[in-house]
Design an enzyme around this catalytic site. Structure first.
Site, mmCIF file in Angstrom:
data_model
loop_
_atom_site.group_PDB
_atom_site.id
_atom_site.type_symbol
_atom_site.label_atom_id
_atom_site.label_comp_id
_atom_site.label_asym_id
_atom_site.label_seq_id
_atom_site.Cartn_x
_atom_site.Cartn_y
_atom_site.Cartn_z
ATOM 1 N N TYR A 152 -5.824 2.231 1.825
ATOM 2 C CA TYR A 152 -4.465 2.256 2.373
ATOM 3 C C TYR A 152 -3.508 1.827 1.282
ATOM 4 O O TYR A 152 -3.775 0.857 0.563
ATOM 5 C CB TYR A 152 -4.357 1.309 3.575
ATOM 6 C CG TYR A 152 -2.971 1.157 4.146
ATOM 7 C CD1 TYR A 152 -2.282 -0.058 4.030
ATOM 8 C CD2 TYR A 152 -2.326 2.217 4.784
ATOM 9 C CE1 TYR A 152 -1.010 -0.214 4.556
ATOM 10 C CE2 TYR A 152 -1.041 2.067 5.317
ATOM 11 C CZ TYR A 152 -0.389 0.855 5.194
ATOM 12 O OH TYR A 152 0.880 0.705 5.707
ATOM 13 N N ASP A 247 -4.063 0.420 -7.277
ATOM 14 C CA ASP A 247 -3.255 -0.237 -6.245
ATOM 15 C C ASP A 247 -3.781 -1.663 -6.042
ATOM 16 O O ASP A 247 -4.737 -1.877 -5.310
ATOM 17 C CB ASP A 247 -3.318 0.562 -4.941
ATOM 18 C CG ASP A 247 -2.491 -0.098 -3.857
ATOM 19 O OD1 ASP A 247 -2.322 0.505 -2.771
ATOM 20 O OD2 ASP A 247 -2.007 -1.239 -4.074
ATOM 21 N N LYS A 275 2.538 -8.462 -2.008
ATOM 22 C CA LYS A 275 1.939 -9.642 -1.375
ATOM 23 C C LYS A 275 2.103 -10.921 -2.206
ATOM 24 O O LYS A 275 3.180 -11.498 -2.270
ATOM 25 C CB LYS A 275 0.473 -9.345 -1.050
ATOM 26 C CG LYS A 275 0.331 -8.201 0.000
ATOM 27 C CD LYS A 275 -1.103 -7.937 0.357
ATOM 28 C CE LYS A 275 -1.258 -6.644 1.122
ATOM 29 N NZ LYS A 275 -0.991 -6.767 2.560
HETATM 30 P P1 KE4 Z 1 3.355 -3.247 2.266
HETATM 31 O O1 KE4 Z 1 4.303 -2.057 2.272
HETATM 32 O O2 KE4 Z 1 2.788 -3.540 3.639
HETATM 33 O O3 KE4 Z 1 3.942 -4.463 1.579
HETATM 34 O O4 KE4 Z 1 2.098 -2.860 1.326
HETATM 35 C C1 KE4 Z 1 1.378 -1.684 1.600
HETATM 36 C C2 KE4 Z 1 0.002 -1.809 0.981
HETATM 37 C C3 KE4 Z 1 -0.257 -1.128 -0.202
HETATM 38 N N1 KE4 Z 1 -1.465 -1.218 -0.805
HETATM 39 C C4 KE4 Z 1 -2.452 -1.992 -0.278
HETATM 40 C C5 KE4 Z 1 -3.784 -2.053 -0.979
HETATM 41 C C6 KE4 Z 1 -2.236 -2.713 0.931
HETATM 42 O O5 KE4 Z 1 -3.239 -3.465 1.454
HETATM 43 C C7 KE4 Z 1 -0.988 -2.629 1.565
HETATM 44 C C8 KE4 Z 1 -0.692 -3.342 2.872
HETATM 45 N N2 KE4 Z 1 -1.792 -4.018 3.479
HETATM 46 C C9 KE4 Z 1 -1.725 -4.149 4.929
HETATM 47 C C10 KE4 Z 1 -2.970 -4.920 5.415
HETATM 48 N N3 KE4 Z 1 -4.180 -4.423 4.962
HETATM 49 C C11 KE4 Z 1 -0.482 -4.803 5.364
HETATM 50 C C12 KE4 Z 1 -0.469 -5.231 6.806
HETATM 51 C C13 KE4 Z 1 0.564 -4.501 7.608
HETATM 52 O O6 KE4 Z 1 0.705 -3.265 7.406
HETATM 53 O O7 KE4 Z 1 1.233 -5.171 8.418
#
Ligand code: KE4
Length: 435
Positions: A152, A247, A275
């Site tokens: 993701y 990523d 994060k």
């Molecule tokens: P954000 O747009 O949520 O800050 O980041 C997206 C993203 C991009 N790449 C990786 C590897 C990620 O894990 C994420 C976001 N992770 C999720 C949880 N696995 C965020 C939780 C949520 O969507 O509320």
């Protein structure tokens, strides 16, 4: 604050808050991951947090293994982060003009991540990956993007794509609103599938702009790449002129100060972060070699912008967090606590005869309810998610807050103690006996 014991859960105020939230926001949340869809029941509403503990609006407390989905590696309200925020807010909150805090955060990222010579700060991991993809397509003059099932990268249209009828075909939208045209520029392969990757490059080589991957997957639960897979990613992209996008939104500063690329010994062309780099406030970043990054406006011609990018409060929290991670590195403590936790969870499942496997890299780990090792989405999708849901609620009722999905990582923070870990293991032994 009352501590939860099994069977005495009072979450009435969370229930009322969720009913109100559902009338106001889609699904009552601002991110679907929080809605407890995978485990059922009502999400608890958090009142405040301290160290490794969350306190909900009903006065229950929980040991926190979600850590805001990764950012809170130092635990909640670390004094240095709180102090940095107090100082920043005394000077203002947002200017729409450059600040020296952005210089400091950029320097800290460049210092930590070997493959980054220049970096652009944005507001989320999604913005980071979306921008990195646009930059890779501009830099190579190509359109095709390769991603992997179970990885993701945020809600980027071009990445909200499922595998087509066979992995070799181009992607199909995995969300309404994503156009077929967008999806057709994305090829979805299986993680750790070296042959599939080789075949894709053999078929599409000169059309591939980039390959984007999680260097240690967190989003199908924790899955490590094989060494051969990592080598193939580097050699095939270099040979074809495609860019390798690592990523590290989740793994950056989490599994090592230099990220998973440091642990794996790989050198991507672009890296995305999020994060932890914001210390709990909204920061994303993408970076790489100068020759690539200087294509970004206004140095170059690839458009990307953001009102709150490099926000003074977010950069203050990010700088304070990275300063601690560099000057007082918690990684040995995190390794020790996380290894203890993983072994304890493994032992609890074995004693109860529950089919399981545990995967861990540093302080991110997953207890899978499946007996074979998990190497890709095909294996991950065989997990017993109903059993996970029962385990999740059994732990919640014992004051242990796990990620609310089998396909997420647990995170240990520097605020956790050995006693916290042992309490978690003891709770797991009890709950495993009830599964
Ligand atoms: P954000 O747009 O949520 O800050 O980041 C997206 C993203 C991009 N790449 C990786 C590897 C990620 O894990 C994420 C976001 N992770 C999720 C949880 N696995 C965020 C939780 C949520 O969507 O509320």
């Amino acid at each position: 604050m009352s501590e939860l014991i099994s069977g005495s859960t009072s979450r009435q105020l969370s229930q009322a808050a969720f009913e109100r939230a559902q009338r106001l926001m889609p699904g009552g949340v601002n991110s679907p991951a929080r809605a407890f869809g995978a485990v059922g029941g009502t999400p608890v509403f958090i009142d405040h947090a301290e160290g490794a503990t969350l306190f909900d609006v009903d006065g229950n407390q929980y040991l926190d293994y979600i850590a805001s989905w990764g950012p809170m590696i130092l635990g909640h309200r670390h004094p240095a982060v709180v102090e940095a925020l107090e100082k920043a807010i005394a000077r203002g909150t947002s200017y729409g003009a450059p600040t020296e805090a952005e210089n400091e955060l950029a320097e800290r990222i460049i210092d930590a991540v070997n493959s980054i010579e220049k970096v652009r700060l944005v507001n989320s991991g999604t913005e980071a990956t979306m921008s990195a993809i646009r930059l890779a397509r501009a830099f190579t003059g190509r359109d095709l993007l390769i991603k992997f099932a179970g990885n993701y990268h945020g809600h980027v249209d071009s990445l909200l794509v499922a595998a087509g009828s066979s992995a070799a075909t181009l992607g199909v939208p995995s969300s309404p609103g994503v156009t077929v045209g967008t999806s057709q520029d994305t090829l979805v392969l299986e993680y750790n599938d070296v042959e599939g990757l080789r075949n894709a490059f053999a078929e599409h080589s000169q059309k591939i702009a980039a390959v984007v991957f999680e260097p240690v997957v967190g989003n199908m639960g924790v899955v490590r790449p094989s060494q051969e897979f990592c080598q193939s990613l580097e050699t095939l992209t270099k040979a074809s002129g495609a860019l390798l996008i690592c990523d590290e939104v989740m793994t950056g500063f989490r599994v090592a100060y230099g990220g998973a690329q440091h642990l794996l010994g790989i050198q991507p062309d672009l890296t995305t972060l999020g994060k932890i780099v914001g210390g709990g406030l909204p920061v994303g970043a993408y970076g790489g070699r100068v020759e690539i990054m200087d294509r970004v406006l206004p140095a170059g011609d690839v458009f990307q912008a953001g009102t709150l990018s490099g926000n003074p409060l977010a950069t203050a929290a990010g700088c304070a967090t990275l300063r601690i991670l560099k000057d007082e590195p918690p990684y040995e403590l995190l390794e020790r606590l996380s290894a203890r936790l993983a072994a304890g969870l493994q032992n609890a499942a074995e004693r109860a005869g529950v089919a399981h496997t545990v995967a861990r890299v540093g302080s991110m780990l997953t207890l899978f309810f499946y007996s074979e090792s998990i190497v890709d989405w095909r294996s991950a999708s065989k997990c017993d998610t109903k059993r996970f849901a029962k385990f999740f609620w059994g732990m919640m009722d014992r004051g242990i807050y796990l990620p609310c999905s089998q396909y997420e990582a647990m995170f240990v923070s520097a605020a956790h103690s050995e006693e916290d870990v042992d309490r978690t293991i003891a709770a797991a032994v009890e709950v495993m006996g009830e599964l």
